[in-house]
Design a protein around this motif. Structure first.
Motif, short mmCIF file in Angstrom:
data_model
loop_
_atom_site.label_atom_id
_atom_site.label_comp_id
_atom_site.label_asym_id
_atom_site.label_seq_id
_atom_site.Cartn_x
_atom_site.Cartn_y
_atom_site.Cartn_z
N THR A 1 21.32 -5.31 16.83
CA THR A 1 22.18 -5.26 18.02
C THR A 1 21.80 -4.02 18.83
O THR A 1 20.81 -3.34 18.54
N ASN A 2 22.62 -3.69 19.83
CA ASN A 2 22.35 -2.50 20.64
C ASN A 2 22.39 -1.21 19.84
O ASN A 2 21.73 -0.23 20.18
N ARG A 3 23.15 -1.19 18.73
CA ARG A 3 23.35 0.05 17.99
C ARG A 3 22.84 -0.02 16.55
O ARG A 3 22.88 0.98 15.84
N VAL A 4 22.38 -1.17 16.11
CA VAL A 4 21.81 -1.33 14.77
C VAL A 4 20.50 -2.09 14.89
O VAL A 4 20.43 -3.12 15.57
N LEU A 5 19.45 -1.56 14.25
CA LEU A 5 18.13 -2.20 14.29
C LEU A 5 17.61 -2.34 12.87
O LEU A 5 17.53 -1.36 12.13
N VAL A 6 17.25 -3.56 12.49
CA VAL A 6 16.71 -3.82 11.17
C VAL A 6 15.25 -4.24 11.34
O VAL A 6 14.96 -5.20 12.07
N LEU A 7 14.36 -3.52 10.69
CA LEU A 7 12.94 -3.77 10.86
C LEU A 7 12.20 -3.60 9.53
O LEU A 7 12.75 -3.05 8.57
N GLU A 8 10.99 -4.09 9.50
CA GLU A 8 10.15 -4.03 8.30
C GLU A 8 10.00 -2.59 7.81
O GLU A 8 9.78 -1.67 8.59
N TRP A 9 10.12 -2.40 6.50
CA TRP A 9 9.97 -1.08 5.90
C TRP A 9 8.49 -0.67 5.87
O TRP A 9 7.62 -1.47 5.51
N ILE A 10 8.19 0.55 6.28
CA ILE A 10 6.82 1.07 6.29
C ILE A 10 6.68 2.15 5.22
O ILE A 10 7.40 3.14 5.26
N ASP A 11 5.78 1.94 4.27
CA ASP A 11 5.46 2.98 3.28
C ASP A 11 4.27 3.77 3.79
O ASP A 11 3.15 3.27 3.83
N GLY A 12 4.50 4.99 4.21
CA GLY A 12 3.40 5.78 4.76
C GLY A 12 3.62 7.26 4.55
O GLY A 12 4.63 7.70 3.99
N LEU A 13 2.64 8.04 4.99
CA LEU A 13 2.68 9.49 4.87
C LEU A 13 2.77 10.10 6.27
O LEU A 13 2.07 9.66 7.19
N LYS A 14 3.61 11.14 6.40
CA LYS A 14 3.69 11.82 7.69
C LYS A 14 2.36 12.51 7.99
O LYS A 14 1.71 13.06 7.11
N LEU A 15 1.98 12.47 9.25
CA LEU A 15 0.68 13.04 9.64
C LEU A 15 0.62 14.55 9.44
O LEU A 15 -0.46 15.12 9.34
N THR A 16 1.77 15.19 9.40
CA THR A 16 1.79 16.64 9.17
C THR A 16 1.65 16.99 7.69
O THR A 16 1.44 18.15 7.34
N ASP A 17 1.74 15.99 6.81
CA ASP A 17 1.61 16.22 5.36
C ASP A 17 0.13 16.13 4.98
O ASP A 17 -0.31 15.22 4.27
N THR A 18 -0.65 17.08 5.48
CA THR A 18 -2.11 17.02 5.32
C THR A 18 -2.54 17.08 3.86
O THR A 18 -3.52 16.42 3.47
N ASP A 19 -1.85 17.86 3.05
CA ASP A 19 -2.23 17.97 1.64
C ASP A 19 -2.11 16.62 0.94
O ASP A 19 -3.02 16.20 0.20
N HIS A 20 -1.01 15.94 1.16
CA HIS A 20 -0.79 14.64 0.52
C HIS A 20 -1.79 13.61 1.05
O HIS A 20 -2.30 12.77 0.29
N ILE A 21 -2.06 13.67 2.36
CA ILE A 21 -3.03 12.73 2.95
C ILE A 21 -4.40 12.89 2.30
O ILE A 21 -5.07 11.90 1.97
N LYS A 22 -4.80 14.13 2.08
CA LYS A 22 -6.11 14.37 1.44
C LYS A 22 -6.08 13.99 -0.05
O LYS A 22 -7.08 13.51 -0.59
N GLN A 23 -4.93 14.20 -0.70
CA GLN A 23 -4.82 13.87 -2.12
C GLN A 23 -5.02 12.38 -2.38
O GLN A 23 -5.63 11.99 -3.38
N VAL A 24 -4.52 11.54 -1.47
CA VAL A 24 -4.66 10.09 -1.67
C VAL A 24 -6.00 9.57 -1.14
O VAL A 24 -6.25 8.37 -1.18
N GLY A 25 -6.83 10.48 -0.64
CA GLY A 25 -8.18 10.10 -0.23
C GLY A 25 -8.31 9.55 1.16
O GLY A 25 -9.34 8.92 1.48
N LEU A 26 -7.31 9.75 2.01
CA LEU A 26 -7.41 9.27 3.39
C LEU A 26 -8.31 10.18 4.21
O LEU A 26 -8.33 11.40 4.01
#
Length: 580
Positions: free
Chosen positions: A244-269
């Protein structure tokens, strides 16, 4: 409107808001005093540290104090902090580390209120809507908080619930910002403050669009459609039945924040691949579709592990990026997209007169301004913007240098371009977080060069001619540079481009280029064999004999007898020049 509740205000309207608070002046006065008091205390604290030589000892405490002030002041000020959190070139690292927390580490509002909003909006109980829902929000942002849930049909979803009582907060802050803009404008150099109120109005319009979740859902689907053929860009699906105008239901995204550089490198991205995806997606939004994400802060972009469909990709071998939160979007007109391409070309080619004309077309200069005194200023400020090579260019340098011109010449920032500049600056800030040595032109200019060389539209083909010809002479060096830069993009294949170029040269539309190329080959009464040899050495590794034959054959398939006849006069002209 004096007695009309703000809840009935569906779109931003500065006059209506001003009329509403005219009958409630005490609210505006109290809010202004609160904002002024908090920031005055912060500034005095900084001065005190300086006087007591305690700047280094208290820097972390002051950074936390600033974040707390923005958090206490609410959504509008949090948005300002979010924009600053992506600028390591403008903000000290200690402040940056605190402001980043404004993306999704904000205090949540009570679950009982959130669940009551869900049930009221969807006219059902939370248990009947969801098989499971997280007992507490996963993230709390400036305008909403998000829960992770599972539908009875099995899909894992994100449930975005808007904060209560947003309209009174937003409208009051926008009223004060607009008042401050009108007060500050005369104190700013020349026309720098000319459109300050319009920029606040644009911001207000976007904020009102952002709190309409049905609008956000439509934006998400339009964005997903634009990138439907790009497996490196992920957009979550919308579950309209539960939105509705005040509630939005959408597909869940499993991801890493772009500022989390250590974790991004740890998973090999691959961080450079992520930068390439983000910058290319941003350029496509602006220059191809004209529909762009105006709020790409770190809380709205996530790095994803590669899917099987991406593993074999040469351009992006080890990364994907997910975009979320499509509340703040904007549309760029076709003419503005074309002029932006022009401006990039003119900047790269150092055509400052044409660049000044582009600024007029885009609204940075008014049509009645005499641009001739501005041209030398552009050349002096931007003349060495490339450094030793085009790859030394970056957007930060452009904005820093351009700000110098604001003090001496009547430049202004059109309201729409304030959002574009913010979007570009934010994306470059994110890229600098992933790679401090990043240069936006290493991705941006190959993209522009590739689009010009591909020439998929008449407008782009005209711009290619503009690049390749100056004062009636063919610019061999520019063509070499453009091909070299385009080839630096691993996703660029020269053969299809060569085939398209060959078809264009043989077409009626390419008559002028055909004649000019023949003249260029014999310019200054000599055959330009050396230039042709350099071009061949540049591209020969990409063009194998079999592929070259296939490309030429493909280009000739549709070439009619009429086309051949059109080509003959040009050949005759070349023969005449060679024999004279």
């Amino acid at each position: 409107m004096g007695q009309t509740p703000l809840t009935q205000l569906k779109r931003y309207d500065a006059e209506t808001i001003a009329h509403y608070y005219r009958y409630r002046p005490w609210r505006a006065i109290w809010r202004a005093l609160r904002v002024t008091g908090l920031f005055l205390g912060f500034i005095l604290g900084l001065k005190w540290d300086d006087w007591q030589h305690q700047v280094e000892a208290n820097k972390l405490r002051r950074a936390a104090q600033l974040r707390n002030i923005l958090t206490v002041l609410g959504p509008t000020f949090i948005k300002v902090g979010q924009a600053l959190s992506t600028r390591p070139d403008l903000i000290r690292q200690d402040f940056l580390d605190e402001l980043v927390k404004l993306q999704d580490q904000l205090p949540p509002f009570p679950n009982e209120i959130a669940f009551r909003i869900i049930e009221t909006q969807l006219d059902d109980t939370v248990d009947d809507i969801f098989a499971e829902i997280s007992p507490d929000p996963i993230a709390a942002a400036s305008l909403a908080q998000v829960y992770k849930a599972r539908l009875h049909s099995g899909e894992i979803v994100a449930v975005k619930v808007q904060r209560p009582n947003l309209l009174p907060i937003l409208t009051l802050d926008l009223l004060l910002m607009r008042w401050a803009a009108s007060w500050l404008s005369p104190w700013l150099p020349l026309n720098l403050g000319h459109d300050l109120s319009l920029i606040v109005d644009e911001f207000g319009t976007k904020l009102f669009e952002e709190i309409d979740y049905l609008n956000e859902g439509r934006n998400a689907e339009k964005f997903a459609h634009n990138f439907r053929n790009d497996p490196t860009v992920k957009v979550p699906s919308i579950f309209w039945r539960y939105s509705t105008n005040r509630v939005l239901v959408l597909e869940w995204i499993d991801g890493l924040k772009l500022t989390d550089t250590d974790h991004i490198k740890q998973v090999g991205l691959d961080t450079d691949a992520l930068i390439r995806i983000g910058v290319t997606a941003g350029l496509r939004q602006l220059l191809e579709y004209g529909f762009f994400h105006a709020d790409p802060h770190p809380g709205n972009l996530f790095a994803l592990a590669p899917s099987p469909s991406v593993n074999g990709s040469q351009a992006f071998p080890n990364a994907r990026m997910a975009f979320i939160d499509f509340g703040m979007m904007d549309q760029l007109e076709e003419s503005a997209k074309e002029t932006l391409v022009d401006a990039v070309v003119h900047l790269i080619n150092k055509d400052y007169l044409e660049l000044a004309k582009d600024f007029v077309t885009l609204g940075f200069l008014t049509p009645d301004v005499d641009i001739h005194p501005i041209v030398p200023a552009l050349e002096s400020v931007l003349g060495d913007i490339m450094g030793e090579s085009v790859r030394d260019f970056n957007f930060k340098t452009i904005t820093d240098r351009f700000s110098e011109l604001m003090y001496d010449y009547p430049f202004r920032i059109p309201a729409k371009f304030a959002l574009i500049i913010r979007s570009l600056v934010t994306q470059e800030g994110l890229a600098l977080t992933l790679n401090p040595n990043f240069k936006i032109v290493e991705i941006g200019y190959p993209y522009v060069a590739r689009r010009l060389l591909t020439g998929e539209s008449p407008a782009l083909r005209r711009r290619l001619l503009e690049v390749l010809f100056k004062d009636g002479k063919f610019q061999w060096k520019r063509l070499e540079n453009m091909i070299a830069i385009a080839r630096s993009d691993s996703g660029f294949d020269l053969l299809p481009t060569a085939q398209l170029g060959f078809q264009f040269i043989l077409s009626d539309e390419g008559r002028f280029l055909r004649q000019q190329l023949l003249l260029a080959l014999t310019e200054d009464d000599r055959l330009h064999t050396e230039e042709v040899r350099r071009l061949w050495n540049l591209i020969k590794d990409d063009i194998k004999p079999a592929r070259l034959f296939d490309a030429a054959l493909g280009a000739l398939v549709d070439f009619s007898t009429a086309g051949t006849a059109a080509l003959l006069p040009s050949m005759a002209s070349l023969e005449k020049r060679l024999l004279s």
